[in-house]
Scaffold this active site. Structure first.
Site, PDB file in Angstrom:
ATOM      1  N   ASN A 143     -13.498  10.497   3.190  1.00 24.33           N
ATOM      2  CA  ASN A 143     -13.046   9.200   3.688  1.00 24.33           C
ATOM      3  C   ASN A 143     -12.957   9.329   5.203  1.00 24.33           C
ATOM      4  OD1 ASN A 143     -11.727   6.882   4.389  1.00 24.33           O
ATOM      5  ND2 ASN A 143     -10.020   7.131   2.964  1.00 24.33           N
TER       6      ASN A 143
ATOM      7  N   LYS B 189     -10.539  12.367   5.900  1.00 24.42           N
ATOM      8  CA  LYS B 189      -9.785  12.948   4.789  1.00 24.42           C
ATOM      9  C   LYS B 189     -10.785  13.451   3.753  1.00 24.42           C
ATOM     10  CE  LYS B 189      -6.126   9.560   5.039  1.00 24.42           C
ATOM     11  NZ  LYS B 189      -5.865   8.278   4.468  1.00 24.42           N
TER      12      LYS B 189
ATOM     13  N   ARG C  18     -16.368   7.161   0.851  1.00 28.89           N
ATOM     14  CA  ARG C  18     -15.764   5.823   0.890  1.00 28.89           C
ATOM     15  C   ARG C  18     -16.433   5.050   2.027  1.00 28.89           C
ATOM     16  NH1 ARG C  18     -10.597   3.919   3.905  1.00 28.89           N
ATOM     17  NH2 ARG C  18     -10.364   1.845   3.019  1.00 28.89           N
TER      18      ARG C  18
ATOM     19  N   HIS D 137      -9.674  -2.726  -0.514  1.00 34.88           N
ATOM     20  CA  HIS D 137      -8.925  -1.938  -1.511  1.00 34.88           C
ATOM     21  C   HIS D 137      -9.544  -2.064  -2.898  1.00 34.88           C
ATOM     22  CE1 HIS D 137      -5.134  -2.634   1.180  1.00 34.88           C
ATOM     23  NE2 HIS D 137      -5.635  -1.439   1.432  1.00 34.88           N
TER      24      HIS D 137
ATOM     25  N   HIS E 136      -1.394  -3.966  -4.395  1.00 35.87           N
ATOM     26  CA  HIS E 136      -1.588  -2.718  -3.642  1.00 35.87           C
ATOM     27  C   HIS E 136      -0.771  -2.864  -2.361  1.00 35.87           C
ATOM     28  CE1 HIS E 136      -4.092   0.755  -2.128  1.00 35.87           C
ATOM     29  NE2 HIS E 136      -3.550   0.293  -1.006  1.00 35.87           N
TER      30      HIS E 136
ATOM     31  N   ASN F  27       0.631   0.512   3.762  1.00 36.15           N
ATOM     32  CA  ASN F  27       0.689   0.033   5.146  1.00 36.15           C
ATOM     33  C   ASN F  27      -0.273  -1.144   5.312  1.00 36.15           C
ATOM     34  OD1 ASN F  27       1.757   0.176   7.701  1.00 36.15           O
ATOM     35  ND2 ASN F  27       0.042   1.406   8.435  1.00 36.15           N
ATOM     36  N   GLY F  28      -1.472  -1.007   4.747  1.00 32.63           N
ATOM     37  CA  GLY F  28      -2.326  -2.178   4.514  1.00 32.63           C
ATOM     38  C   GLY F  28      -2.008  -2.651   3.095  1.00 32.63           C
TER      39      GLY F  28
ATOM     40  N   ARG G 284       0.071  -5.641  10.502  1.00 29.72           N
ATOM     41  CA  ARG G 284      -0.816  -6.816  10.525  1.00 29.72           C
ATOM     42  C   ARG G 284      -0.034  -8.078  10.158  1.00 29.72           C
ATOM     43  NH1 ARG G 284      -4.778  -3.838   6.869  1.00 29.72           N
ATOM     44  NH2 ARG G 284      -5.909  -2.465   8.297  1.00 29.72           N
TER      45      ARG G 284
ATOM     46  N   ARG H  16      10.735   2.884   4.714  1.00 29.54           N
ATOM     47  CA  ARG H  16      11.941   3.735   4.649  1.00 29.54           C
ATOM     48  C   ARG H  16      12.838   3.450   5.855  1.00 29.54           C
ATOM     49  NH1 ARG H  16       8.020   8.627   3.146  1.00 29.54           N
ATOM     50  NH2 ARG H  16       6.808   7.348   4.557  1.00 29.54           N
TER      51      ARG H  16
ATOM     52  N   GLY I 201       1.810   3.159  -1.396  1.00 27.37           N
ATOM     53  CA  GLY I 201       3.047   3.740  -0.866  1.00 27.37           C
ATOM     54  C   GLY I 201       4.299   2.929  -1.146  1.00 27.37           C
TER      55      GLY I 201
ATOM     56  N   GLY J  60       4.490  -0.005  -3.081  1.00 24.87           N
ATOM     57  CA  GLY J  60       4.513  -0.443  -4.486  1.00 24.87           C
ATOM     58  C   GLY J  60       4.991   0.646  -5.437  1.00 24.87           C
TER      59      GLY J  60
ATOM     60  N   ASN K 260       6.900   3.346  -4.496  1.00 23.07           N
ATOM     61  CA  ASN K 260       8.120   4.062  -4.075  1.00 23.07           C
ATOM     62  C   ASN K 260       9.315   3.205  -3.684  1.00 23.07           C
ATOM     63  OD1 ASN K 260       7.211   6.928  -4.068  1.00 23.07           O
ATOM     64  ND2 ASN K 260       5.678   6.082  -2.691  1.00 23.07           N
TER      65      ASN K 260
ATOM     66  N   GLU L 124      -7.510   6.644  -5.314  1.00 18.90           N
ATOM     67  CA  GLU L 124      -8.835   6.199  -4.864  1.00 18.90           C
ATOM     68  C   GLU L 124      -9.836   7.351  -4.849  1.00 18.90           C
ATOM     69  OE1 GLU L 124      -6.549   4.156  -1.726  1.00 18.90           O
ATOM     70  OE2 GLU L 124      -8.206   2.741  -1.672  1.00 18.90           O
TER      71      GLU L 124
HETATM   72  P1  AMP Z   1       0.178   3.830   2.069  1.00 22.25           P
HETATM   73  O1  AMP Z   1      -0.554   3.025   3.111  1.00 22.25           O
HETATM   74  O2  AMP Z   1      -0.208   3.501   0.672  1.00 22.25           O
HETATM   75  O3  AMP Z   1       0.160   5.311   2.364  1.00 22.25           O
HETATM   76  O4  AMP Z   1       1.728   3.400   2.171  1.00 22.25           O
HETATM   77  C1  AMP Z   1       2.485   3.595   3.331  1.00 22.25           C
HETATM   78  C2  AMP Z   1       3.803   2.843   3.194  1.00 22.25           C
HETATM   79  O5  AMP Z   1       4.476   3.322   2.011  1.00 22.25           O
HETATM   80  C3  AMP Z   1       4.772   3.035   4.354  1.00 22.25           C
HETATM   81  O6  AMP Z   1       5.246   1.772   4.777  1.00 22.25           O
HETATM   82  C4  AMP Z   1       5.904   3.822   3.753  1.00 22.25           C
HETATM   83  O7  AMP Z   1       7.120   3.402   4.210  1.00 22.25           O
HETATM   84  C5  AMP Z   1       5.837   3.494   2.300  1.00 22.25           C
HETATM   85  N1  AMP Z   1       6.409   4.615   1.559  1.00 22.25           N
HETATM   86  C6  AMP Z   1       5.833   5.803   1.302  1.00 22.25           C
HETATM   87  N2  AMP Z   1       6.684   6.610   0.627  1.00 22.25           N
HETATM   88  C7  AMP Z   1       7.814   5.912   0.491  1.00 22.25           C
HETATM   89  C8  AMP Z   1       9.097   6.181  -0.114  1.00 22.25           C
HETATM   90  N3  AMP Z   1       9.328   7.356  -0.690  1.00 22.25           N
HETATM   91  N4  AMP Z   1      10.040   5.210  -0.066  1.00 22.25           N
HETATM   92  C9  AMP Z   1       9.785   4.023   0.513  1.00 22.25           C
HETATM   93  N5  AMP Z   1       8.606   3.693   1.080  1.00 22.25           N
HETATM   94  C10 AMP Z   1       7.636   4.624   1.070  1.00 22.25           C
END
Ligand code: AMP
Length: 397
Positions: free
Chosen positions: A7, A14, A90, A179, A207, A210-211, A240, A284, A330, A332, A334, A384
Protein backbone atom coordinates in the site's frame (compact mmCIF):
# COMPACT_ATOMS: atom_id res chain seq x y z
CA UNK A 1 1.15 -19.12 -1.75
CA UNK A 2 2.73 -16.10 0.02
CA UNK A 3 1.40 -12.76 -1.11
CA UNK A 4 3.25 -9.48 -0.59
CA UNK A 5 0.63 -6.76 -0.12
CA UNK A 6 1.82 -3.23 -0.87
CA UNK A 7 0.00 0.00 0.00
CA UNK A 8 2.06 2.83 -1.39
CA UNK A 9 1.67 6.52 -0.48
CA UNK A 10 3.66 9.49 -1.75
CA UNK A 11 6.34 9.25 0.97
CA UNK A 12 5.38 6.05 2.77
CA UNK A 13 4.74 2.39 2.02
CA UNK A 14 2.96 -0.21 4.13
CA UNK A 15 3.54 -3.91 3.49
CA UNK A 16 2.48 -7.33 4.73
CA UNK A 17 3.36 -10.85 3.70
CA UNK A 18 0.35 -13.13 4.02
CA UNK A 19 0.29 -16.92 3.68
CA UNK A 20 -2.82 -17.34 1.56
CA UNK A 21 -3.55 -20.85 2.86
CA UNK A 22 -3.45 -20.17 6.61
CA UNK A 23 -4.26 -16.46 6.04
CA UNK A 24 -1.63 -15.68 8.68
CA UNK A 25 0.53 -12.55 8.48
CA UNK A 26 4.15 -13.74 8.27
CA UNK A 27 5.68 -10.25 8.47
CA UNK A 28 4.58 -6.65 8.20
CA UNK A 29 5.84 -3.12 8.48
CA UNK A 30 6.26 0.19 6.79
CA UNK A 31 8.71 2.55 5.15
CA UNK A 32 8.40 6.19 6.08
CA UNK A 33 9.99 9.45 4.93
CA UNK A 34 10.80 8.06 1.47
CA UNK A 35 12.62 10.77 -0.51
CA UNK A 36 13.42 12.65 2.71
CA UNK A 37 15.71 10.38 4.75
CA UNK A 38 14.04 7.02 5.39
CA UNK A 39 12.90 4.75 8.22
CA UNK A 40 12.10 1.05 7.91
CA UNK A 41 9.85 -0.76 10.37
CA UNK A 42 9.87 -4.55 10.09
CA UNK A 43 8.16 -7.13 12.24
CA UNK A 44 8.24 -10.87 11.77
CA UNK A 45 5.22 -12.60 13.31
CA UNK A 46 5.89 -13.37 16.97
CA UNK A 47 8.97 -11.12 17.19
CA UNK A 48 9.52 -7.54 18.33
CA UNK A 49 9.36 -4.66 15.85
CA UNK A 50 12.71 -3.61 14.36
CA UNK A 51 13.05 0.06 13.44
CA UNK A 52 16.05 1.19 11.39
CA UNK A 53 16.89 4.53 9.81
CA UNK A 54 18.07 3.87 6.26
CA UNK A 55 18.39 6.08 3.20
CA UNK A 56 15.40 5.72 0.85
CA UNK A 57 15.83 8.26 -1.95
CA UNK A 58 13.00 6.61 -3.94
CA UNK A 59 10.36 3.90 -3.55
CA UNK A 60 12.70 1.48 -5.34
CA UNK A 61 15.24 1.64 -2.50
CA UNK A 62 12.39 1.38 0.02
CA UNK A 63 11.02 -1.82 -1.57
CA UNK A 64 14.53 -3.19 -1.97
CA UNK A 65 15.09 -2.72 1.80
CA UNK A 66 11.75 -4.42 2.55
CA UNK A 67 12.76 -7.41 0.40
CA UNK A 68 16.16 -7.60 2.16
CA UNK A 69 14.46 -7.51 5.58
CA UNK A 70 12.03 -10.24 4.51
CA UNK A 71 14.89 -12.53 3.44
CA UNK A 72 17.37 -11.57 6.17
CA UNK A 73 19.26 -14.63 7.59
CA UNK A 74 18.30 -13.94 11.22
CA UNK A 75 14.81 -12.43 11.34
CA UNK A 76 13.57 -12.82 7.76
CA UNK A 77 10.16 -14.42 7.33
CA UNK A 78 11.22 -15.96 4.00
CA UNK A 79 14.24 -17.95 2.80
CA UNK A 80 14.37 -16.19 -0.52
CA UNK A 81 12.28 -14.02 -2.83
CA UNK A 82 11.00 -16.99 -4.81
CA UNK A 83 8.76 -17.67 -1.78
CA UNK A 84 6.71 -14.62 -2.77
CA UNK A 85 4.17 -16.03 -5.24
CA UNK A 86 2.48 -12.74 -6.09
CA UNK A 87 2.26 -9.08 -5.15
CA UNK A 88 -1.08 -7.35 -4.47
CA UNK A 89 -1.08 -3.56 -4.84
CA UNK A 90 -3.70 -1.26 -3.37
CA UNK A 91 -4.61 1.31 -6.02
CA UNK A 92 -6.76 4.21 -4.88
CA UNK A 93 -8.62 5.29 -8.02
CA UNK A 94 -9.69 3.06 -10.86
CA UNK A 95 -12.13 5.53 -12.44
CA UNK A 96 -14.90 3.88 -14.47
CA UNK A 97 -12.45 1.65 -16.27
CA UNK A 98 -11.53 -0.69 -13.41
CA UNK A 99 -14.66 -2.36 -12.09
CA UNK A 100 -12.70 -5.17 -10.46
CA UNK A 101 -9.18 -6.21 -9.50
CA UNK A 102 -6.87 -7.18 -12.36
CA UNK A 103 -3.48 -8.64 -13.16
CA UNK A 104 -1.09 -5.74 -13.74
CA UNK A 105 0.50 -5.36 -17.18
CA UNK A 106 1.61 -2.34 -19.23
CA UNK A 107 -1.97 -1.69 -20.37
CA UNK A 108 -3.25 -1.60 -16.78
CA UNK A 109 -0.50 0.81 -15.72
CA UNK A 110 -1.45 3.05 -18.66
CA UNK A 111 -5.08 2.87 -17.56
CA UNK A 112 -4.20 3.82 -13.97
CA UNK A 113 -2.12 6.74 -15.32
CA UNK A 114 -5.06 7.88 -17.42
CA UNK A 115 -7.32 8.23 -14.36
CA UNK A 116 -4.61 9.84 -12.22
CA UNK A 117 -6.13 13.31 -12.62
CA UNK A 118 -9.00 11.98 -10.46
CA UNK A 119 -6.59 11.12 -7.62
CA UNK A 120 -3.48 13.24 -8.16
CA UNK A 121 -2.14 12.64 -4.65
CA UNK A 122 -2.59 8.87 -4.65
CA UNK A 123 -2.45 7.18 -8.06
CA UNK A 124 1.02 8.45 -9.06
CA UNK A 125 2.42 7.05 -5.78
CA UNK A 126 0.68 3.72 -6.43
CA UNK A 127 2.23 3.56 -9.93
CA UNK A 128 5.71 4.34 -8.54
CA UNK A 129 5.29 1.43 -6.11
CA UNK A 130 4.14 -0.93 -8.85
CA UNK A 131 7.03 0.02 -11.16
CA UNK A 132 9.57 -0.39 -8.35
CA UNK A 133 8.23 -3.89 -7.57
CA UNK A 134 8.20 -4.88 -11.24
CA UNK A 135 11.84 -3.83 -11.57
CA UNK A 136 12.93 -5.78 -8.49
CA UNK A 137 10.70 -8.84 -9.07
CA UNK A 138 10.25 -8.98 -12.86
CA UNK A 139 8.90 -12.54 -12.89
CA UNK A 140 6.42 -12.25 -10.02
CA UNK A 141 2.77 -11.71 -11.02
CA UNK A 142 1.19 -8.52 -9.65
CA UNK A 143 -2.43 -7.66 -9.08
CA UNK A 144 -4.05 -4.23 -8.67
CA UNK A 145 -6.93 -3.93 -6.19
CA UNK A 146 -8.86 -0.67 -6.53
CA UNK A 147 -10.51 1.28 -3.68
CA UNK A 148 -13.19 2.46 -6.09
CA UNK A 149 -13.99 -0.84 -7.87
CA UNK A 150 -16.58 -2.19 -5.42
CA UNK A 151 -18.72 0.93 -5.90
CA UNK A 152 -18.90 0.61 -9.68
CA UNK A 153 -22.23 -1.21 -9.22
CA UNK A 154 -23.93 2.00 -8.01
CA UNK A 155 -26.87 2.98 -10.18
CA UNK A 156 -26.64 6.14 -12.28
CA UNK A 157 -29.12 7.97 -10.04
CA UNK A 158 -26.75 7.47 -7.09
CA UNK A 159 -23.45 8.34 -8.74
CA UNK A 160 -24.41 11.33 -10.90
CA UNK A 161 -24.07 14.86 -9.54
CA UNK A 162 -26.65 17.51 -10.41
CA UNK A 163 -24.22 19.27 -12.74
CA UNK A 164 -24.27 19.90 -16.51
CA UNK A 165 -24.23 16.41 -18.06
CA UNK A 166 -21.27 17.38 -20.28
CA UNK A 167 -18.97 17.39 -17.21
CA UNK A 168 -19.69 13.70 -16.84
CA UNK A 169 -19.32 13.04 -20.57
CA UNK A 170 -16.14 15.07 -20.97
CA UNK A 171 -14.36 14.63 -17.66
CA UNK A 172 -16.13 11.73 -15.90
CA UNK A 173 -17.15 13.97 -13.00
CA UNK A 174 -19.29 11.70 -10.78
CA UNK A 175 -19.33 9.95 -7.43
CA UNK A 176 -16.82 7.05 -7.27
CA UNK A 177 -16.57 6.22 -3.57
CA UNK A 178 -13.57 4.78 -1.70
CA UNK A 179 -12.74 2.19 1.00
CA UNK A 180 -14.30 -0.33 -1.40
CA UNK A 181 -12.02 -3.17 -0.29
CA UNK A 182 -13.11 -2.63 3.31
CA UNK A 183 -16.83 -2.25 2.53
CA UNK A 184 -16.71 -5.41 0.43
CA UNK A 185 -14.77 -7.41 3.05
CA UNK A 186 -17.02 -6.36 5.94
CA UNK A 187 -20.31 -6.86 4.10
CA UNK A 188 -19.21 -10.35 2.97
CA UNK A 189 -18.20 -11.19 6.53
CA UNK A 190 -21.62 -10.06 7.78
CA UNK A 191 -23.35 -12.46 5.37
CA UNK A 192 -21.00 -15.28 6.45
CA UNK A 193 -21.69 -14.70 10.15
CA UNK A 194 -25.43 -14.44 9.51
CA UNK A 195 -25.27 -17.67 7.52
CA UNK A 196 -27.13 -16.05 4.60
CA UNK A 197 -26.26 -15.81 0.91
CA UNK A 198 -24.40 -12.54 0.23
CA UNK A 199 -27.00 -11.78 -2.44
CA UNK A 200 -29.79 -11.71 0.12
CA UNK A 201 -28.57 -9.27 2.78
CA UNK A 202 -28.98 -5.50 3.05
CA UNK A 203 -26.04 -4.12 5.02
CA UNK A 204 -24.93 -0.59 5.86
CA UNK A 205 -21.18 -0.60 6.49
CA UNK A 206 -19.82 2.30 8.56
CA UNK A 207 -16.07 2.49 7.92
CA UNK A 208 -15.19 5.03 10.59
CA UNK A 209 -11.49 5.78 10.63
CA UNK A 210 -9.52 8.96 10.19
CA UNK A 211 -11.03 8.85 6.72
CA UNK A 212 -14.63 7.72 7.10
CA UNK A 213 -17.29 6.53 4.68
CA UNK A 214 -20.58 4.67 4.71
CA UNK A 215 -21.77 2.21 2.11
CA UNK A 216 -25.18 0.73 1.35
CA UNK A 217 -24.64 -2.87 0.22
CA UNK A 218 -27.81 -4.37 -1.20
CA UNK A 219 -27.73 -8.03 -2.17
CA UNK A 220 -23.94 -8.08 -2.55
CA UNK A 221 -23.64 -4.81 -4.46
CA UNK A 222 -22.68 -1.30 -3.42
CA UNK A 223 -25.72 0.84 -4.29
CA UNK A 224 -24.59 4.07 -2.65
CA UNK A 225 -21.67 5.44 -0.67
CA UNK A 226 -20.84 8.67 1.06
CA UNK A 227 -17.46 9.59 -0.49
CA UNK A 228 -17.54 11.05 -3.97
CA UNK A 229 -15.25 12.08 -6.80
CA UNK A 230 -12.68 12.36 -4.04
CA UNK A 231 -12.59 11.22 -0.40
CA UNK A 232 -13.62 14.74 0.73
CA UNK A 233 -17.37 14.20 0.35
CA UNK A 234 -19.66 12.66 2.94
CA UNK A 235 -19.19 12.36 6.69
CA UNK A 236 -17.32 14.90 8.77
CA UNK A 237 -13.94 13.15 9.30
CA UNK A 238 -10.69 13.52 11.26
CA UNK A 239 -9.45 16.52 9.28
CA UNK A 240 -11.83 16.54 6.27
CA UNK A 241 -14.96 18.66 6.25
CA UNK A 242 -17.23 16.15 4.52
CA UNK A 243 -20.38 17.62 2.93
CA UNK A 244 -20.55 21.41 2.82
CA UNK A 245 -22.31 23.95 0.63
CA UNK A 246 -19.85 24.48 -2.28
CA UNK A 247 -20.47 28.24 -1.99
CA UNK A 248 -18.39 28.17 1.20
CA UNK A 249 -15.29 27.74 -0.96
CA UNK A 250 -15.62 31.07 -2.77
CA UNK A 251 -16.79 32.82 0.39
CA UNK A 252 -13.75 31.70 2.43
CA UNK A 253 -11.38 32.32 -0.51
CA UNK A 254 -12.49 35.96 -0.66
CA UNK A 255 -12.51 36.53 3.09
CA UNK A 256 -9.11 34.92 3.67
CA UNK A 257 -7.53 35.94 0.35
CA UNK A 258 -6.84 32.32 -0.66
CA UNK A 259 -7.02 30.49 -3.99
CA UNK A 260 -9.19 27.41 -4.57
CA UNK A 261 -6.43 24.89 -3.93
CA UNK A 262 -5.55 26.59 -0.65
CA UNK A 263 -9.17 26.42 0.48
CA UNK A 264 -9.37 22.76 -0.58
CA UNK A 265 -6.22 22.06 1.40
CA UNK A 266 -8.01 23.50 4.45
CA UNK A 267 -11.11 21.39 3.73
CA UNK A 268 -8.91 18.27 3.51
CA UNK A 269 -6.34 18.83 6.23
CA UNK A 270 -7.51 21.42 8.74
CA UNK A 271 -11.25 20.80 9.01
CA UNK A 272 -13.38 17.94 10.34
CA UNK A 273 -13.41 17.13 14.06
CA UNK A 274 -9.92 18.62 14.39
CA UNK A 275 -11.02 21.92 12.86
CA UNK A 276 -14.16 22.07 15.01
CA UNK A 277 -12.53 21.04 18.30
CA UNK A 278 -9.15 22.71 17.90
CA UNK A 279 -7.95 19.71 19.94
CA UNK A 280 -7.10 16.76 17.68
CA UNK A 281 -8.34 14.50 14.91
CA UNK A 282 -7.86 11.50 17.20
CA UNK A 283 -11.05 10.35 18.92
CA UNK A 284 -9.14 9.27 22.04
CA UNK A 285 -8.00 12.89 22.52
CA UNK A 286 -11.48 14.22 21.77
CA UNK A 287 -13.15 11.91 24.28
CA UNK A 288 -10.56 12.84 26.93
CA UNK A 289 -11.10 16.57 26.22
CA UNK A 290 -14.88 16.15 26.34
CA UNK A 291 -14.47 14.45 29.72
CA UNK A 292 -12.66 17.57 30.98
CA UNK A 293 -15.54 19.76 29.85
CA UNK A 294 -14.17 20.95 26.50
CA UNK A 295 -17.31 22.22 24.72
CA UNK A 296 -15.88 22.18 21.18
CA UNK A 297 -14.56 18.62 21.55
CA UNK A 298 -18.07 17.60 22.64
CA UNK A 299 -19.54 19.47 19.65
CA UNK A 300 -17.14 17.73 17.23
CA UNK A 301 -18.05 14.30 18.63
CA UNK A 302 -21.77 15.00 18.44
CA UNK A 303 -21.44 16.33 14.85
CA UNK A 304 -19.65 13.12 13.86
CA UNK A 305 -22.28 10.76 15.29
CA UNK A 306 -25.10 12.90 13.89
CA UNK A 307 -23.62 12.77 10.38
CA UNK A 308 -23.17 8.97 10.58
CA UNK A 309 -26.77 8.52 11.77
CA UNK A 310 -28.14 10.72 8.96
CA UNK A 311 -26.32 8.67 6.31
CA UNK A 312 -27.57 5.41 7.83
CA UNK A 313 -31.14 6.73 7.75
CA UNK A 314 -30.85 7.80 4.12
CA UNK A 315 -29.29 4.49 3.05
CA UNK A 316 -32.02 2.52 4.81
CA UNK A 317 -34.43 4.52 2.63
CA UNK A 318 -32.28 3.91 -0.48
CA UNK A 319 -32.41 0.13 0.09
CA UNK A 320 -36.01 0.06 1.34
CA UNK A 321 -34.81 -1.40 4.63
CA UNK A 322 -31.69 -2.70 6.25
CA UNK A 323 -30.86 -6.04 7.89
CA UNK A 324 -27.47 -5.23 9.40
CA UNK A 325 -25.46 -2.17 10.40
CA UNK A 326 -21.74 -2.94 10.71
CA UNK A 327 -19.15 -0.72 12.37
CA UNK A 328 -15.50 -1.00 11.33
CA UNK A 329 -12.08 0.80 11.20
CA UNK A 330 -10.28 2.63 14.03
CA UNK A 331 -13.25 4.53 15.47
CA UNK A 332 -15.96 2.04 14.47
CA UNK A 333 -14.08 -0.84 16.11
CA UNK A 334 -12.83 0.95 19.21
CA UNK A 335 -15.24 3.68 20.29
CA UNK A 336 -18.38 2.34 22.03
CA UNK A 337 -19.65 5.86 22.81
CA UNK A 338 -19.83 6.74 19.09
CA UNK A 339 -21.67 3.50 18.27
CA UNK A 340 -24.12 4.08 21.09
CA UNK A 341 -24.79 7.68 20.10
CA UNK A 342 -25.26 6.80 16.41
CA UNK A 343 -27.68 3.98 17.21
CA UNK A 344 -29.52 6.28 19.63
CA UNK A 345 -30.82 8.25 16.62
CA UNK A 346 -32.14 5.13 14.89
CA UNK A 347 -34.70 3.76 17.34
CA UNK A 348 -37.48 4.81 14.91
CA UNK A 349 -36.35 2.09 12.51
CA UNK A 350 -36.09 -0.61 15.15
CA UNK A 351 -32.38 -0.27 15.87
CA UNK A 352 -31.65 -1.25 19.47
CA UNK A 353 -28.05 -1.51 20.66
CA UNK A 354 -27.18 -3.66 23.69
CA UNK A 355 -25.34 -1.00 25.70
CA UNK A 356 -23.89 -3.48 28.19
CA UNK A 357 -22.32 -5.58 25.43
CA UNK A 358 -21.30 -2.62 23.26
CA UNK A 359 -19.30 -0.88 25.97
CA UNK A 360 -16.77 -3.72 26.21
CA UNK A 361 -16.22 -4.27 22.48
CA UNK A 362 -12.86 -3.06 21.16
CA UNK A 363 -11.45 -4.41 17.91
CA UNK A 364 -13.24 -7.76 17.98
CA UNK A 365 -15.97 -9.32 15.88
CA UNK A 366 -19.16 -9.11 17.93
CA UNK A 367 -22.93 -8.77 17.70
CA UNK A 368 -23.84 -5.68 19.73
CA UNK A 369 -27.58 -5.38 19.08
CA UNK A 370 -30.20 -6.26 21.69
CA UNK A 371 -32.16 -9.45 21.11
CA UNK A 372 -35.31 -7.59 20.08
CA UNK A 373 -33.53 -5.22 17.66
CA UNK A 374 -35.11 -5.32 14.17
CA UNK A 375 -31.71 -4.52 12.68
CA UNK A 376 -28.64 -6.51 13.71
CA UNK A 377 -25.64 -4.41 14.72
CA UNK A 378 -22.12 -5.81 14.43
CA UNK A 379 -18.59 -4.69 15.08
CA UNK A 380 -16.42 -6.27 12.37
CA UNK A 381 -12.69 -5.48 12.32
CA UNK A 382 -11.75 -4.67 8.74
CA UNK A 383 -8.77 -6.34 7.09
CA UNK A 384 -7.98 -4.66 3.80
CA UNK A 385 -4.61 -6.42 3.46
CA UNK A 386 -6.21 -9.86 3.73
CA UNK A 387 -8.88 -8.85 1.23
CA UNK A 388 -6.15 -7.71 -1.20
CA UNK A 389 -4.26 -10.98 -0.68
CA UNK A 390 -7.44 -12.99 -1.39
CA UNK A 391 -8.16 -11.01 -4.58
CA UNK A 392 -4.55 -11.52 -5.67
CA UNK A 393 -4.67 -15.28 -5.18
CA UNK A 394 -8.05 -15.45 -6.92
CA UNK A 395 -6.49 -13.89 -10.02
CA UNK A 396 -3.07 -15.52 -10.15
CA UNK A 397 -3.35 -18.56 -7.88
P1 AMP B 1 -8.01 4.37 11.09
O1 AMP B 1 -7.94 5.48 10.07
O2 AMP B 1 -8.96 3.29 10.74
O3 AMP B 1 -6.64 3.87 11.50
O4 AMP B 1 -8.63 5.03 12.43
C1 AMP B 1 -7.99 6.07 13.11
C2 AMP B 1 -8.95 6.64 14.15
O5 AMP B 1 -9.35 5.57 15.03
C3 AMP B 1 -8.37 7.73 15.04
O6 AMP B 1 -9.26 8.83 15.08
C4 AMP B 1 -8.29 7.10 16.40
O7 AMP B 1 -8.64 7.97 17.39
C5 AMP B 1 -9.34 6.03 16.35
N1 AMP B 1 -8.95 4.98 17.29
C6 AMP B 1 -8.01 4.04 17.12
N2 AMP B 1 -7.90 3.27 18.23
C7 AMP B 1 -8.78 3.76 19.10
C8 AMP B 1 -9.16 3.42 20.45
N3 AMP B 1 -8.56 2.40 21.07
N4 AMP B 1 -10.12 4.16 21.06
C9 AMP B 1 -10.71 5.18 20.41
N5 AMP B 1 -10.42 5.55 19.14
C10 AMP B 1 -9.47 4.85 18.50
Amino acid sequence: MNVLVINCGSSSLKYQVIDSVSEQVLAKGLCERIGIDGRLTYQKAGLEKEITDKAMPTHKEAISLVLSALTNDKTGALKNLSEIGAVGHRIVHGGERFTKSCVIDDEVIKGVEEVSDLAPLHNPANIIGINACRELMPNTPMVGVFDTAFHQTMPEKAYMYGLPYSYYENYKVRKYGFHGTSHSYVSKRVAEIEGKPYEQVKTIVCHLGNGASICAVKNGKSVDTSMGLSPLEGLIMGTRSGDIDPSVIEFIAKKENLDISEVLNILNKKSGVEGISGVSSDFRDLIAAEGKGNRRAALALSMFSYSVAKYIGSYAAAMNGVDVIAFTAGIGENTPSVREEVCGYLGFMGVDIDEKVNVHVHGEEKLISAENSKVKIYVIPTNEELAIARETVALVG
